[in-house]
Design a protein around this motif. Sequence first.
Motif, PDB file in Angstrom:
ATOM      1  N   LEU A 292       0.835  -1.210   0.000  1.00  0.00           N
ATOM      2  CA  LEU A 292       0.000   0.000   0.000  1.00  0.00           C
ATOM      3  C   LEU A 292       0.864   1.252   0.000  1.00  0.00           C
ATOM      4  O   LEU A 292       0.680   2.158  -0.814  1.00  0.00           O
ATOM      5  CB  LEU A 292      -0.911   0.008   1.229  1.00  0.00           C
ATOM      6  N   ILE A 293       1.831   1.267   0.902  1.00  0.00           N
ATOM      7  CA  ILE A 293       2.658   2.474   1.029  1.00  0.00           C
ATOM      8  C   ILE A 293       3.471   2.695  -0.240  1.00  0.00           C
ATOM      9  O   ILE A 293       3.494   3.788  -0.807  1.00  0.00           O
ATOM     10  CB  ILE A 293       3.587   2.354   2.257  1.00  0.00           C
ATOM     11  N   ALA A 294       4.090   1.628  -0.723  1.00  0.00           N
ATOM     12  CA  ALA A 294       4.941   1.777  -1.900  1.00  0.00           C
ATOM     13  C   ALA A 294       4.111   2.177  -3.116  1.00  0.00           C
ATOM     14  O   ALA A 294       4.477   3.088  -3.862  1.00  0.00           O
ATOM     15  CB  ALA A 294       5.686   0.468  -2.174  1.00  0.00           C
ATOM     16  N   PHE A 295       2.983   1.533  -3.280  1.00  0.00           N
ATOM     17  CA  PHE A 295       2.164   1.813  -4.447  1.00  0.00           C
ATOM     18  C   PHE A 295       1.626   3.248  -4.410  1.00  0.00           C
ATOM     19  O   PHE A 295       1.722   3.989  -5.387  1.00  0.00           O
ATOM     20  CB  PHE A 295       1.000   0.820  -4.535  1.00  0.00           C
ATOM     21  N   LEU A 296       1.080   3.611  -3.265  1.00  0.00           N
ATOM     22  CA  LEU A 296       0.521   4.966  -3.159  1.00  0.00           C
ATOM     23  C   LEU A 296       1.626   6.011  -3.247  1.00  0.00           C
ATOM     24  O   LEU A 296       1.453   7.070  -3.853  1.00  0.00           O
ATOM     25  CB  LEU A 296      -0.254   5.119  -1.852  1.00  0.00           C
ATOM     26  N   GLY A 297       2.774   5.705  -2.661  1.00  0.00           N
ATOM     27  CA  GLY A 297       3.894   6.635  -2.715  1.00  0.00           C
ATOM     28  C   GLY A 297       4.355   6.872  -4.139  1.00  0.00           C
ATOM     29  O   GLY A 297       4.418   8.006  -4.614  1.00  0.00           O
TER      30      GLY A 297
ATOM     31  N   THR B 283       2.152  11.256 -10.017  1.00  0.00           N
ATOM     32  CA  THR B 283       0.906  11.882 -10.474  1.00  0.00           C
ATOM     33  C   THR B 283       0.851  13.353 -10.079  1.00  0.00           C
ATOM     34  O   THR B 283       0.399  14.203 -10.842  1.00  0.00           O
ATOM     35  CB  THR B 283      -0.302  11.140  -9.873  1.00  0.00           C
ATOM     36  N   TRP B 284       1.316  13.675  -8.880  1.00  0.00           N
ATOM     37  CA  TRP B 284       1.083  15.011  -8.343  1.00  0.00           C
ATOM     38  C   TRP B 284       2.325  15.882  -8.250  1.00  0.00           C
ATOM     39  O   TRP B 284       2.238  17.107  -8.264  1.00  0.00           O
ATOM     40  CB  TRP B 284       0.472  14.906  -6.928  1.00  0.00           C
ATOM     41  N   ILE B 285       3.480  15.269  -8.085  1.00  0.00           N
ATOM     42  CA  ILE B 285       4.627  16.080  -7.699  1.00  0.00           C
ATOM     43  C   ILE B 285       5.697  16.186  -8.775  1.00  0.00           C
ATOM     44  O   ILE B 285       6.217  17.250  -9.059  1.00  0.00           O
ATOM     45  CB  ILE B 285       5.270  15.508  -6.410  1.00  0.00           C
ATOM     46  N   TYR B 286       6.029  15.091  -9.396  1.00  0.00           N
ATOM     47  CA  TYR B 286       7.245  15.056 -10.192  1.00  0.00           C
ATOM     48  C   TYR B 286       6.963  14.895 -11.683  1.00  0.00           C
ATOM     49  O   TYR B 286       6.015  14.232 -12.077  1.00  0.00           O
ATOM     50  CB  TYR B 286       8.139  13.893  -9.713  1.00  0.00           C
ATOM     51  N   GLY B 287       7.840  15.402 -12.513  1.00  0.00           N
ATOM     52  CA  GLY B 287       7.795  15.179 -13.957  1.00  0.00           C
ATOM     53  C   GLY B 287       6.552  15.765 -14.594  1.00  0.00           C
ATOM     54  O   GLY B 287       6.094  16.841 -14.224  1.00  0.00           O
ATOM     55  N   ALA B 288       6.023  14.985 -15.544  1.00  0.00           N
ATOM     56  CA  ALA B 288       4.854  15.477 -16.269  1.00  0.00           C
ATOM     57  C   ALA B 288       3.602  15.274 -15.422  1.00  0.00           C
ATOM     58  O   ALA B 288       2.714  14.511 -15.777  1.00  0.00           O
ATOM     59  CB  ALA B 288       4.734  14.758 -17.597  1.00  0.00           C
ATOM     60  N   ASP B 289       3.563  15.921 -14.286  1.00  0.00           N
ATOM     61  CA  ASP B 289       2.437  15.681 -13.390  1.00  0.00           C
ATOM     62  C   ASP B 289       1.210  16.468 -13.839  1.00  0.00           C
ATOM     63  O   ASP B 289       1.218  17.199 -14.819  1.00  0.00           O
ATOM     64  CB  ASP B 289       2.810  15.975 -11.936  1.00  0.00           C
TER      65      ASP B 289
ATOM     66  N   PHE C 208      -1.359   8.801 -13.762  1.00  0.00           N
ATOM     67  CA  PHE C 208      -1.517   7.776 -12.728  1.00  0.00           C
ATOM     68  C   PHE C 208      -1.637   6.398 -13.351  1.00  0.00           C
ATOM     69  O   PHE C 208      -0.989   5.442 -12.907  1.00  0.00           O
ATOM     70  CB  PHE C 208      -2.751   8.078 -11.862  1.00  0.00           C
ATOM     71  N   PHE C 209      -2.448   6.259 -14.389  1.00  0.00           N
ATOM     72  CA  PHE C 209      -2.652   4.937 -14.970  1.00  0.00           C
ATOM     73  C   PHE C 209      -1.374   4.376 -15.573  1.00  0.00           C
ATOM     74  O   PHE C 209      -1.094   3.180 -15.435  1.00  0.00           O
ATOM     75  CB  PHE C 209      -3.770   4.973 -16.023  1.00  0.00           C
ATOM     76  N   SER C 210      -0.586   5.242 -16.210  1.00  0.00           N
ATOM     77  CA  SER C 210       0.627   4.677 -16.809  1.00  0.00           C
ATOM     78  C   SER C 210       1.655   4.317 -15.735  1.00  0.00           C
ATOM     79  O   SER C 210       2.415   3.364 -15.894  1.00  0.00           O
ATOM     80  CB  SER C 210       1.213   5.636 -17.850  1.00  0.00           C
ATOM     81  N   ILE C 211       1.652   5.069 -14.630  1.00  0.00           N
ATOM     82  CA  ILE C 211       2.555   4.688 -13.526  1.00  0.00           C
ATOM     83  C   ILE C 211       2.065   3.416 -12.856  1.00  0.00           C
ATOM     84  O   ILE C 211       2.837   2.470 -12.610  1.00  0.00           O
ATOM     85  CB  ILE C 211       2.631   5.826 -12.478  1.00  0.00           C
ATOM     86  N   ALA C 212       0.766   3.370 -12.603  1.00  0.00           N
ATOM     87  CA  ALA C 212       0.193   2.202 -11.919  1.00  0.00           C
ATOM     88  C   ALA C 212       0.432   0.930 -12.726  1.00  0.00           C
ATOM     89  O   ALA C 212       0.698  -0.132 -12.167  1.00  0.00           O
ATOM     90  CB  ALA C 212      -1.301   2.411 -11.697  1.00  0.00           C
ATOM     91  N   LYS C 213       0.363   1.074 -14.030  1.00  0.00           N
ATOM     92  CA  LYS C 213       0.597  -0.076 -14.899  1.00  0.00           C
ATOM     93  C   LYS C 213       1.963  -0.699 -14.596  1.00  0.00           C
ATOM     94  O   LYS C 213       2.086  -1.911 -14.440  1.00  0.00           O
ATOM     95  CB  LYS C 213       0.530   0.401 -16.344  1.00  0.00           C
TER      96      LYS C 213
END
Lengths: 239, 308
Positions: free
Chosen positions: A26-31, A37-43, A55-60
């Motif tokens: 949970l922690i790793a995934f949400l982190g 999604t919110w902080i870094y790169g093409a957020d 988010f979806f491409s990271i979650a993938k």
Amino acid sequence: MNSIISIIAFRELRSFFDSLMAYILLIAFLGFSGFFTWIYGADVFIRKEADLAVFFSIAKWTLFFFIPAITMKMIAEEKKTGTIEILLTKAVSSRQLVLGKYLACLLLILITLAFTLPYYFSISRLGAVDHGATICGYIGLILMSSAYIAIGLFASSITNNQIVAFLFSLLIGIVFHFILDVLGSGSRGILGNILNDLSVSKHFDSISRGVLDTKDVLFFISLTVLGLFLSEQYVSKSK
Amino acid sequence: MDLKINDLSKTYGHQKAVDNISFEVKSGEIVGFLGPNGAGKTTTMKMLTQYIHPDHGSIWYGNSRNQDNVDIRRSIGYLPEHNPLYEEMPVLDYLAFCAQLQGVQTSEIPVKIRDMVRKCGLDEEKHKKIGELSKGYRQRVGLAQAIIHNPKVLILDEPTTGLDPNQIVEIRELIKELGREKTVILSTHILSEVEATCDRILIINKGKIVADGTVSNLRKQTESRQITFARIEGLDSDQIHKALSGIPGVNHVDLINKESNRFEVQSTSDESLNRAIFKLCVQNNLELLEMTPMETKLEDIFRDLTLN
């Protein structure tokens, strides 16, 4: 029959939460997903688009690595410690065993994904969200996870070594996720079509674009059924 | 539930683990499965519990045959070799889990668990995780999960390994008590255990049954020799040795203790040795201080049957 599956699934789910497994996931995934999604790169703020595509491409990718880590011990450890003998000499069939474990892993992924719903609510506050695409994105993640869990269980059922199971399911994952994709893009004609049709990323991308095609859904369901079927075969083969 | 095993065989690769064995076990009987390591005890038990399929032969559970059958498995309680357990589970949760899988009614589970905790002496450790238990307690948990659904058939693969002598006695008592109404098959290579708990012994060697019967029956069958201890004084020990060796039928005399002139006399004949030794002493005016006939030990029977 169904109650046996749920008894096994419930026990597995509890053992996820009794060990640190579930919390680390949970922690790793949400982190990870939250960070990108919110902080870094093409957020979200840089793209200035109210969607969860990032988010979806990271979650993938995160799920791609996490799922083998969850599934690696599922059957391999039971074989190693011999507890599989306890289960299979009680009123449990190989199929119920595999389905129970599959259900437990899927539930854990669903719980994890449920924790990302606040992302969705936040985004929808920021602008007009394409609800269809977002829902499709979640469905895509769930379908993809289901396929990878089945593959992971299969990898776990052929060995009693967890590391072997992890690497093997990662290997199958890489083939489906990556290699077929690359090969498919580079080939033409029938071969290219077949390779593209077998690529997990192609199907996932197509769903997460907001089009829920039966072809994509069927692809993930077939992969799940195949994985579970093979796991069942390997579990009963040791008998 | 009666068990009837017909021509059961199982081959691993080129090795015949179990080779055409047949036997019956009646309800209310405790049968001890005895044999050297690798004789096929565990394989047979795994077939009886439907964990592995026999290559050949059939097993009858009461009136039903050995297909993969949930109802049959529900009527069997099984303690596997090495007693595998879910280390991370607390004892009570594990017992509840096993009861659920075996189809115990949800309303009855707390009663059953309490019953098992009392019967197997788990009270002090019941809230611990299984991984934290000592070997003896783990064995009790293994036994508790095997009997929690009140099975008609109980199959125990080395139930007392790793227990201390007090625990062994307790577990034996428990098995005996269970054996009054159930069909119990237990395997072991502790011979005194079989004598203490079992009504019947099956000795298995290289996948074949080499002996089947009660302890006393087996003794009669294999009693080809008779051994007597005698303490005789009045002459030099060498001379007594010579005299004893001269008794017809005696094939071996051993001086065990030179100071007290204690001999072990072995004879092949069925006739009683004691009378001959006594006569010998009277004739030669020797003092017979002690004479103890020795029963053939189960160990000797076992060795005779399995060492060839």
